[in-house]
Design an enzyme around this catalytic site. Structure first.
Site: not given
Length: 635
Positions: A296, A351, A354-355, A358
């Site tokens: 990222s 990940k 994480h997104n 986000e």
């Protein structure tokens, strides 16, 4: 890698001179010549008729080749494939040459070569001439001897080893924007690098070579031939892949026949974590190693240092961690923002979450912007100033910082933001997060609402029509604008959104038996990644020494922050909605909190309803939970 020599690959017809010669030339990035292309037509006709050439036939042919080699200047390299069977032929070839010659003899026994010739089509050389070539063959002591009875891959390994070409440490496939920036990141960290990009006529041509030409000062070799790219790498090979998800398996399948046991393939793209687990198993089964690494940071992060989340077998990670840590961003203590998180799809799972966080963080900022502009009538410059102030406080984050800048950009006299169509796109990771949460049975309401908000935004034409039917006259808030209260509401929503995401990681870690340390995840998310923030810095210490059985809302530091800001969130959400502002993620975080802190939910009614229409049974509060009951509700 280029040693500035003339490489002459020689041997009898059928030994593989053209094939191996081309591969060597690709490896060196230099021109290749096939001596057969220089034969006069009379020689071709003679061999096609099954008549061996004599010295007189070869004289003009050898002279043409000698003139060609005589034109090669110092600082250049070329590869020539030529039979050069006798010593006098070899001396004739090099009589005009001004630079060093490296002779590479491809040797094989008669039966091996004859078998190859019998399978070759559309070539003027007849297999029955092979005896004459073996009779003429004089093998010099000065030549490198390569046995051609092996596979092409092994032959090339032998060639590369014996001609002493230095091999590169890392290979990277895929030179899109992210791939180019990661390649530059690696190369500037004293890593010798090979890069490969496919060739698609009219679409992707000379990508790798052009990239290398633009960066000649760096130790990068570019290839448009996958075999040559693979052969350029030292063992065990370490190959990073950055391609679109829909071609990843195709690239892996093309690589597999070229690789050797213990070579390592690293997927640095956005891949669905379950597919990563499947790919790891597939490669492990054939003796190869595979890592799925989420990265990222966008284009800037790829160049200057991303956050890296690695998953796969630990020994595979250990073999490439040196390079991953080199390119990763550094935290405040100068440690790499790179961590091993467990086997299988752990890296891509983290990940993905994480997104998801986000998505919700972006939506929270967008919703706050909407309230400030529509409900309190602030202009974008005024909102930008508020966000700038917040960004100097505990609310600091990368996303808030870029939003503050966006709100000041104009095109002429107009705000550029107002000219952007309000249809938010998505690449899929948000949806994957929601799907994974459903499979795990984990509530992620803020993330799912952020994904749905983007879906709603895509319905632009319908929203325009419905506004004309339902929208009441635009109203402004009848209460005073209290920036401190809005900041607290935003703070509470952010904390809850992060807790939702980290809770998903905690529960997935337990179910999949990974090695996810939430404090370590927070640490590698403090720099480089899109959701870096002051809050993430706090979480590094907040999540240390967790009791795996406790919900994150039970942590003292979390509960202290929530208690001081939750009332502002509830008030803000209700107020905004009552004035017709859509606040899906603010509402979701508020509802998540309310649901999680309510000991008695209405789910008992849902269980009764399910039992009524479907005899799905239920448990009782006054009996052991494992006991199940059913009621005939119509009596």
């Amino acid at each position: 890698m280029n040693n500035h020599l003339v490489y002459i690959v020689f041997g009898v017809s059928g030994s593989g001179k053209t094939t191996i010669g081309r591969l060597i030339a690709n490896q060196l990035g230099c021109d290749f010549f096939d001596a057969d292309d220089f034969h006069p037509q009379v020689n071709i006709d003679k061999m096609a008729a099954g008549i061996p050439l004599n010295d007189k036939d070869r004289k003009d042919w050898l002279e043409r080749l000698a003139e060609l080699l005589g034109q090669i200047e110092k600082g250049q390299s070329v590869v020539l494939a030529c039979s050069a069977l006798k010593e006098k032929y070899r001396q004739a070839l090099i009589k005009h040459s001004q630079i060093a010659i490296q002779w590479i003899f491809l040797e094989g026994n008669y039966s091996t070569i004859l078998n190859r010739l019998s399978q070759r089509t559309r070539h003027f050389f007849k297999p029955e001439l092979l005896h004459s070539q073996f009779n003429d063959l004089e093998v010099p002591e000065y030549a490198i001897r390569i046995n051609v009875s092996k596979s092409k891959n092994k032959i090339m390994e032998d060639v590369m080893n014996q001609i002493g070409l230095e091999k590169n440490k890392v290979g990277l496939i895929g030179l899109g924007v992210m791939g180019k920036n990661l390649a530059l990141n690696l190369a500037t960290k004293s890593t010798s690098l090979s890069v490969y990009n496919r060739e698609l006529k009219g679409l992707e041509e000379n990508i790798a070579k052009d990239f290398c030409n633009e960066n000649k000062e760096l130790s990068i070799n570019g290839f448009d031939n996958l075999e040559s790219f693979v052969y350029s790498l030292s063992l065990p090979r370490k190959i990073f892949i950055l391609v679109k998800a829909d071609v990843l398996d195709q690239v892996i399948d093309q690589l597999i026949p070229l690789l050797q046991e213990n070579d390592i393939v690293v997927d640095l793209g956005n891949s669905q974590y379950q597919l990563t687990r499947t790919r790891e198993q597939k490669l492990n089964d054939i003796g190869l190693r595979f890592l799925g690494c989420g990265i990222s940071g966008g284009e800037e992060g790829a160049l200057n240092g991303p956050s890296i989340m690695a998953g796969g077998k630990k020994e595979a990670y250990n073999a490439v961690s040196e390079y991953l840590k080199k390119i990763a961003s550094k935290d405040k203590s100068n440690y790499p923002c790179c961590a091993y998180l467990g086997s299988g799809g752990a890296g891509h799972f983290v990940k993905m979450v994480h997104n998801g966080i986000e998505y919700a963080e972006m939506q929270l900022i967008a919703e706050m912007y909407q309230v400030l502009r529509k409900l309190y009538n602030l202009d974008p410059i005024g909102i930008s100033k508020i966000f700038a102030q917040w960004n100097q406080s505990e609310l600091n984050s990368y996303l808030l910082g870029i939003t503050e800048k966006i709100l000041k950009v104009k095109e002429g006299k107009d705000l550029l933001l107002d000219k952007i169509l309000d249809k938010a796109k998505q690449k899929g990771t948000g949806g994957w997060t929601v799907q994974a949460a459903l499979e795990l049975g984990v509530p992620i309401s803020s993330i799912s609402e952020a994904v749905m908000a983007r879906s709603t935004s895509s319905m632009k034409n319908m929203r325009v029509k419905l506004e004309s039917i339902y929208r009441f006259n635009s109203q402004k808030s009848d209460s005073e604008f209290e920036e401190d209260e809005l900041a607290k509401a935003y703070k509470a929503a952010r904390i809850l959104n992060h807790i939702i995401g980290f809770e998903m990681l905690r529960q997935a870690n337990s179910q999949f038996r990974w090695e996810i340390d939430l404090s370590e995840v927070a640490r590698i998310w403090t720099k480089g990644c899109i959701i870096r923030s002051n809050l993430m810095e706090e979480f590094v210490s907040t999540f240390k020494n967790l009791n795996s059985e406790n919900h994150l809302l039970q942590l003292d530091q979390v509960s202290e922050n929530i208690r001081t800001s939750i009332s502002s969130l509830l008030k803000f959400t209700g107020h905004g909605i009552s004035y017709g502002i859509s606040l899906p993620v603010f509402s979701a975080t508020a509802n998540y909190f309310n649901a999680m802190v309510e000991s008695q939910s209405p789910a008992n009614l849902i269980q009764a309803q399910r039992d009524f229409f479907g005899a799905h049974t239920y448990s009782r509060v006054d009996r052991p939970e494992e006991e199940i009951y059913h009621t005939n509700w119509t009596i």
